[in-house]
Each structure stands twice: as C-alpha cells, then as structure tokens.
Write an enzyme that holds these catalytic residues in place. Structure first.
Site: not given
Ligand code: T1G
Length: 701
Positions: A63, A104, A107, A127
């Site tokens: 998400a 997500g 999922e 999450e």
């Molecule tokens: N949403 C929005 N922005 C995201 C994002 C996300 N999920 N993941 C990364 N970004 C942005 C980040 O802020 C940065 O932005 C750019 O992408 C590059 O990220 C319903 C509720 C995927 C392993 O927790 O673990 O799904 O600073 O520098 O080192 O059940 O990002 O460049 O403007 O970290 O290569 C669950 C979180 C969401 C994954 C990549 N997902 N992201 O690492 O790049 S909750 C997460 C990461 C959810 C559902 C629930 C890492 C990465 P900017 P980065 P990276």
C-alpha cells in the site's frame, strides 16, 4: 504521464505490467488502473489466463504509505475491496515477482492463483513495522497457504523471506534464476496451467489449522513478555487466531476491523514518522544526486580494538577490503583474533558459512606500518578517546594518505573541527560515529565539520548505505546528537537517585514507556568508568554543580564499574542484574554531604524530568542547527539508544504528550527544585517559541 499499467495480449494471455515508479506502491491511481485492466482481461473471451508483473520495477512494495491518514487509502477501489474481486476471476492469474512483494504487494500476489518468482526476490508482510497489520487479506490467506506458524513468524517479525524460502513453504510455485527470464517463464507457467486444465482458483474458505491446542496461548504469553504495550503485534495474533476459527469471509471482515483500528492509532502514526524519517535523513542541504561521489574501494581502519574491529567488519561484510593498523603486533593479533571469533560465532549460529567466514577474513589485511594506508580511499580512526592522541593520528594520516582520501574519526564526543585543523586537508575530514557493537548497531552519526566538503559528505552517506548503516548527519558539538541528549537525560536520573529514588525505580519508569534499557543498566553495561573519563574532559562545564553525576563518580572511585566489575548501580551474579542496597546507602551518604533533602519520588516526576530534559535538548539541537530535522533526532534515539520506535522517538513523543505540557513540566520542576532547578532546568527557546505560537508540531518551526 506514463500509464500506470502496461496492458497487452500475448495470444491467449493478458499481460498486466504495473508501472508506478519507484516501487509500485498501490496508491489509489494504480489501484484504479489495476482494477480496470483486470476487469478487461477477465471479460475478454480471448483471454484464458492473466500474468501480473512489475514493468521494470519491483512487483510491489505494498500500500502507498504516504496515503495513510488520508481518505485516499479507502477511496474506491480500496485494496481490501479490490483484492477479493481479483480472487473471483475465474481464469488462472499468475503473479510474476521480481524485487519485492511486500505488504499489500504480497497480498496482491496471494489473491493470484499462482506465484512465480526470481530467486533474488523478497516476500514479506512488514506491516507491524508501521504499527498496522496486513489489511487486505494477508492475515487470513497466508496462514491458509503456508501454515499458521510460518505465517505468524512472517507477520510478527515483519522481516521479508527469500523466494527460495517462499518456495519451500509453498508460497511460490516456481522459481526463476534469471530476472530477464521471469516474464517468459511466468507466461510458460500460465500456458502449462491451461494445457493441464488446472483449476483457476485455489480457494481456501475453510479456517486454517492451529498447530496445536495451546499454540495461541503460548504465542500470547510470548507476545505479552516480548512486546508489552505494542498494539499491532497483538492484533496480528488476534487476526491469525481468527483465521483458525472463522471462514474466509468472516475472517476478512474481522481483519478489516482490526486494520482500521490500528491504522488510526498513535503507534501507527509514530512508526510512519520513523519510516519517512529514514528517507528524509538522506536529504542534506547542499547535496543532491548531482554531487559527485569519491570512489571507495579500499578502506583502512586505525585501531583494532573493540570499535576498530567492529568497524572493519562492516566493510568486509560488504565485500570491501580493509587494512587494519595497530601499533603493536600483540594488539593487532588480538584485534584480528577477535574479528575471527565474532565470525565464528555467526557461523555457529548459521548466519554465515565457513566459506563466507574465510572470504571475509581474506579481505582483512593487518599492518603495523602507516605506509600501508597510502592507497586507502577512506581511513577511519578508532583510537583512544583523547583529542591529542587523535590529532597525532591525523597528522600522520595527513602525511601518508593519498590526495582525496577521506579521513574519518570515530570519535563519540570530541570536536571534529579540532581534529581536522591539524591536517592540511580539513575538507576531507568527517566524523563517523559508530555505535557499539559497531558491527551490529545500524545507527551511524555522520559529523559534518565546518570544512567538510559536500562530496565527502555525500560519499560517506553513500558508503553508509553500502554497509547497511542508518546515517544521520550531525553538526559539531559535544556529543553530537545522541550523546548530547543523553547527558541531561542521565543527569536527571542520577540526581533523582540522590533525591530519594532508586536506580531500579528510575530504570523501571524508563523501560515502562518502552525504552530497551534504563539509564543505570545502560551505564553498567557501557562501563561507569567510561562516562567518568568523558566527564573529566569537561570539568569546567560541571564545576558549579557538586552533585553532577556524583553517585557515578563515587561508584567509579570504589571500583564499581558496572557489569565488567560485577558491581555498579546494580549487583551482578553472572548476567543476572540485582538491586544493591549498598548503592542506596552510598546515595544517602552523598545526599547528606551535599545537603540534599531526600524524599519519596513519584514515577511521574522521574518520567517528566528525564524525558522532558531529553526532549528539551533535542529541540535545542534543532535550534542550533546541529540536527537538521526532528526526524533525524528521533532516528538517533530509536536506533542508537533503545527509544521505542512505536513511540516515534523523543521529539515525536513530545508532540504526542503536547509541547505545552512539556514546557509546563520543565517550568514546574525549575521552580520546585530550587537552586538545582534554576541551574539545569532551563527550557529551550525553540520550545518556548513553539508553545507561544501554539504550534503542536515541531516541523512547523
Ligand atoms: N509506500 C509509499 N512510498 C514508498 C513505499 C510504500 N509502501 N515503499 C517505498 N516508498 C518510497 C520511499 O519512501 C522512497 O521515497 C522510495 O519509495 C524508495 O524507497 C494493506 C497496509 C520497498 C524495500 O512497508 O521497505 O501494504 O524518499 O529509498 O532502499 O496490508 O522502500 O525516494 O521519495 O526505501 O530500494 C507495507 C516499505 C506497506 C514496504 C525499497 N510495505 N518500503 O527499498 O528504496 S503497508 C512496506 C520498503 C501495507 C497492506 C498494508 C523499501 C523497499 P523517496 P527506498 P529501497
């Protein structure tokens, strides 16, 4: 604007490419485009199977976290609404996973009928690290697919698993070695499903099976002990228990209710603050993507002690050769032996193989000769914490190191500008404050000297990411960000024990709000003598207060240095920490000598004085420009000092408490504590300004 979905037919297959850079976050626009594409494919009579993939991007990072807290999360089609619709498509739906499928994103892959992944891909439901739970079916579908225990491990730990592990668990149906072959392999897999006339859907409406009758009871006991007060892990356990009691549709509804509650919790807000702070911390004024980086291929470390050895391991772990310099053969051998011992321990725990151990040791080159540092691109000094000693090392480095080499000091408190000043290249000098144990702790304070060049700073931030550290930039002051804030926080704790509290009471209040360790347990671990030495270097700063850390000084003079001497603020039997009545007697004696009237101290006073002064110093650091933003300050304390990430860090916690309450508390104790209060409990001007302007957020400064 490029389309967020690339849709095309390949004979009887519909190929749907997700194209929402940089990580295919499933924001509202992408969800809308995905819903339309899947509906087109589902209703096209020529389409017999569908392949979903990331178009030159990771499959999906889940998400869109930046939408949380806004109506966009729920704007139709929300993820919890969209995914069940995809699950109903009566055609094989194959997810082709490269990069990551997280939250997500996983999922989404779970509602596909099958999953093909590149071996290097990572899969996870992280999450809980954001203070929420999987809210689009993960808590209900994953246990049904891979089993309750494995699914619960993934969700409670929040750590991704490899595609290989996913294949072992039955989460991945087919592994692909080469990334470039993924889409072709996934299409081949889909065609084989058609040829085999495999059933399109693999529904599992029936409840999952709990591993044993008392499984959840045991899990609950573990959770209560390990993660007290944390909302999301508890909700994960509740949701997975429901997956074993309810049918799929009831379970999804239950999960949804928990997810909505978690999403709006203060803990989720705090953890989102931490998530974005990590990326913000890399954005430094005067540095951008155009700032050149200096090549770092050879690293040298001066000093093979605990810190020097740990620092060297970080680079060797990243495949970077390290020359390790010591003054004597004995010290060098001791240092190399300790590194090998550390790797042996990792090998015995299955973290690395024997081959990896030897590969890493082969990247280490010990020397007694500074001339061997001549071709190093980066030299990190990690010698005794004394300014003259460090300055002498830097004079020598200035002589022997090649032009353009970056010269870094691992000092934890000393003035980096005074170290740089003894060289002819102050622009190449920077502070790299690793936290002990250096090969474990992720936090790295990058100290920007007055002369530090922009490309030197950009290069150190880049190398920090290469060695998997969490860099936070600090200006030059005593203690930089972390130790500067530790001082008033610990000062109040020490004074409170003179005034009538016990070390255990103080530590109990601090661990009670979630700190990993109380102040006194921490000093016993680090060594009371270490703090004593640092204080001696600043005697002019504290001369006016004879009670300043007086108990620590007394314990130090009695040889009670902490865990390493078996006694400090506590008594130790092996690793067991025990209250020591003698410490209270010493505190009583000192209080009498100092004319401090002892009294019963409330937990609230302990909380307020320790934490408000911690917060106050953090705000002062912002006002002085030592720290660039409140998120940086919070990252330092959640990653270097055990402050609970689910409270966001000291400054986020202050916003939660109310900046006006923090100011009122400081003003109250300044008056209530008489001369001591006037001496030390001065509120930071920034705090006063924020409250005067009725700002509730620090970023509004
Ligand atoms: N949403 C929005 N922005 C995201 C994002 C996300 N999920 N993941 C990364 N970004 C942005 C980040 O802020 C940065 O932005 C750019 O992408 C590059 O990220 C319903 C509720 C995927 C392993 O927790 O673990 O799904 O600073 O520098 O080192 O059940 O990002 O460049 O403007 O970290 O290569 C669950 C979180 C969401 C994954 C990549 N997902 N992201 O690492 O790049 S909750 C997460 C990461 C959810 C559902 C629930 C890492 C990465 P900017 P980065 P990276």
């Amino acid at each position: 604007m490029t389309p967020l979905i690339d849709y095309h037919r390949d004979q009887e297959l519909a190929l749907i490419g997700l194209a929402n850079a940089p990580v295919n976050a499933l924001g509202h626009a992408l969800r809308q485009a995905l819903a339309e594409a899947c509906s087109t494919a589902a209703n096209d009579p020529h389409v017999r199977a569908i392949v979903l993939y990331g178009l030159d991007l990771p499959f999906s990072a889940g998400a869109d976290i930046s939408e949380f807290g806004s109506p966009l999360t729920w704007q139709t089609p929300s993820l919890p609404d969209l995914l069940p619709e995809l699950a109903q498509i009566d055609k094989p739906l194959v997810a082709a996973i490269d990069g990551v499928a997280l939250g997500g994103g996983l999922e989404l892959a779970l509602v596909c009928s099958h999953r093909v992944a590149v071996t290097s891909a990572r899969l996870g439901l992280p999450e809980v690290t954001l203070g929420v739970i999987p809210g689009a079916g993960g808590t209900q579908r994953l246990p049904r697919l891979i089993g309750v225990e494995a699914a619960l491990d993934m969700m409670l730990g929040g750590q991704p698993i490899s595609a290989q592990r996913g294949h072992e668990l039955g989460l991945i149906d087919c592994l692909v070695e080469q990334r470039h072959a993924l889409l072709e392999s996934a299409c081949g897999f889909a065609r084989q499903l058609l040829a085999d006339q495999s059933p399109a859907r693999r529904h599992r409406p029936a409840p999952a099976q709990a591993p044993s009758a008392d499984f959840f009871q045991a899990q609950q006991a573990q959770l209560t002990a390990r993660k007290p007060g944390q909302l999301a892990p508890q909700m994960v356990l509740d949701a997975v228990r429901a997956a074993c009691e309810l049918n799929l549709s009831e379970g999804l509804a239950y999960e949804q209710a928990l997810f909505r509650k978690a999403l709006q919790s203060p803990q989720a807000l705090a953890l989102r603050h931490q998530f974005f702070a990590k990326n913000e911390a890399l954005k430094i004024p005067g540095i951008d993507r155009s700032t050149p980086l200096r090549p770092i291929n050879r690293v040298a470390v001066v000093g093979a002690g605990t810190m020097g050895g740990g620092i060297a391991m970080n680079f060797v772990n990243a495949g970077i050769a390290v020359t390790l310099l010591e003054l004597s053969p004995q010290a060098l051998d001791r240092g190399l032996a300790q590194i090998r011992k550390n790797y042996e321990s990792s090998r015995q725990r299955g973290k690395i193989t024997e081959a990896q151990l030897e590969q890493r040791m082969a990247l280490l080159h010990g020397t007694l000769d500074y001339a061997d540092l001549a071709d190093a691109d980066l030299v990190i000094e990690a010698v005794f914490e004394n300014l003259e000693v460090k300055q002498q090392v830097f004079r020598t480095l200035d002589e022997v190191c090649k032009p353009g080499a970056i010269l870094a000091s691992n000092t934890s408190t000393l003035d980096v500008d005074q170290i740089a000043a003894v060289t002819r290249r102050p622009q190449d000098v920077v502070g790299l404050h690793f936290f002990s144990p250096a090969n474990v702790m992720r936090l790295l304070e990058v100290v920007r000297g007055a002369a530090t060049a922009a490309d030197v700073l950009a290069t150190t931030l880049n190398i920090a990411k290469r060695i998997d550290k969490l860099p936070v930039v600090s200006g030059v002051c005593f203690g930089f960000i972390g130790n500067r804030m530790l001082e008033p926080y610990a000062r109040e704790a020490h004074r409170l024990v003179l005034e009538g509290a016990t070390p255990a009471q103080v530590d109990g209040v601090l661990t009670g709000i979630g700190l990993a360790m109380g102040v006194f347990a921490m000093y016993d671990l680090a060594g009371i003598d270490i703090g004593y030495q640092v204080r001696q270097a600043r005697s002019e700063y504290i001369a006016h207060d004879p009670s300043y850390f007086r108990l620590a000084d007394e314990l130090c003079s009695l040889g009670r240095h902490g865990q390493k001497s078996g006694r400090g603020f506590y008594r130790y039997e092996g690793r067991e920490r025990l209250d020591d009545p003698e410490v209270v007697e010493i505190a009583e004696r000192l209080a009498a000598e100092l004319g401090i009237e002892r009294r019963s101290i409330s937990d609230q006073e302990i909380h307020d004085r320790c934490l408000f002064m911690l917060i106050n110093e953090g705000l002062q650091l912002l006002d002085e420009g030592i720290a660039l933003r409140s998120g940086d300050v919070d990252l330092v304390w959640t990653n270097g000092y055990g402050f609970p990430a689910w409270r966001g860090g000291p400054l986020h916690y202050a916003e939660h408490l109310g900046l006006n309450a923090v100011l009122a508390g400081i003003e109250h104790y300044r008056e209530a504590l008489g001369a001591y209060g006037q001496m030390w409990l001065q509120s930071a001007p920034l705090l006063e300004r924020l409250v005067a302007r009725q700002h509730t957020l620090i970023a509004q400064r």
